[in-house]
Enzyme design. Sequence first.
Site, PDB file in Angstrom:
ATOM      1  N   CYS A  65       0.801  -1.409  -0.002  1.00 23.11           N
ATOM      2  CA  CYS A  65       0.041   0.072   0.092  1.00 23.11           C
ATOM      3  C   CYS A  65       0.839   1.177  -0.027  1.00 23.11           C
ATOM      4  CB  CYS A  65      -0.812   0.024   1.042  1.00 23.11           C
ATOM      5  SG  CYS A  65      -0.249   0.069   2.916  1.00 23.11           S
ATOM      6  N   HIS A  98      14.652 -14.081  11.786  1.00 21.18           N
ATOM      7  CA  HIS A  98      14.529 -13.960  13.041  1.00 21.18           C
ATOM      8  C   HIS A  98      13.037 -14.237  13.087  1.00 21.18           C
ATOM      9  CE1 HIS A  98      18.239 -11.700  14.831  1.00 21.18           C
ATOM     10  NE2 HIS A  98      18.472 -12.680  14.395  1.00 21.18           N
TER      11      HIS A  98
HETATM   12  C1  RB5 Z   1      -4.301   5.282   0.655  1.00 20.27           C
HETATM   13  O1  RB5 Z   1      -4.325   6.647   0.672  1.00 20.27           O
HETATM   14  C2  RB5 Z   1      -3.330   4.980   1.799  1.00 20.27           C
HETATM   15  O2  RB5 Z   1      -3.718   5.393   3.014  1.00 20.27           O
HETATM   16  C3  RB5 Z   1      -2.890   3.495   1.851  1.00 20.27           C
HETATM   17  O3  RB5 Z   1      -2.105   3.172   0.479  1.00 20.27           O
HETATM   18  C4  RB5 Z   1      -1.799   3.057   2.802  1.00 20.27           C
HETATM   19  O4  RB5 Z   1      -0.750   3.765   3.028  1.00 20.27           O
HETATM   20  C5  RB5 Z   1      -2.825   2.623   4.191  1.00 20.27           C
HETATM   21  O5  RB5 Z   1      -2.077   2.566   5.321  1.00 20.27           O
END
Ligand code: RB5
Length: 149
Positions: A65, A98
């Site tokens: 993400c 680990h």
């Molecule tokens: C999306 O904007 C963002 O919040 C997501 O990709 C991530 O970083 C969340 O932890």
Amino acid sequence: MNIAIGSDHGGFALKEDLKAWLIENNHGIQDAGTDNSDPVDYPDFVGAVAQGILSGSVDRGILICGSGIGMSIAANRFPGIRAALCLDVETARLSRAHNDSNVLVLAGRKTDGKTARSIVDVWLTAEFEGNRHIRRLQKIETLKRPFET
Ligand code: RB5
């Protein structure tokens, strides 16, 4: 190795980059999405990757993400998943040696493609050291909420 990979929009570009490189390097890939850079919710892509690992249909998972934080929090809700957010090669190596990490989490907005490939390369090849770390991982599996006996 067979690898499940998933991302939200913040990790989509890096997912596509890594997917192509992993396929070139003869890994089997199960892509859990997302399929474009339209905004989506990162928890929606974690279940398929976790299920792939827990069912044994893949060996490892990679989740991406924007920061890597949301995917880490979500993936570690699944018992048996040990997800490690790694921003550099050394933490990737340690997460295997680990912690026997079975999911690598990357930050699509923090980590460029070259760095990510180095991290993934180390993470795929570093072995779990076992020994004292087995006891520590077993303790993680027995952790309970404070009000549970
Ligand atoms: C999306 O904007 C963002 O919040 C997501 O990709 C991530 O970083 C969340 O932890």
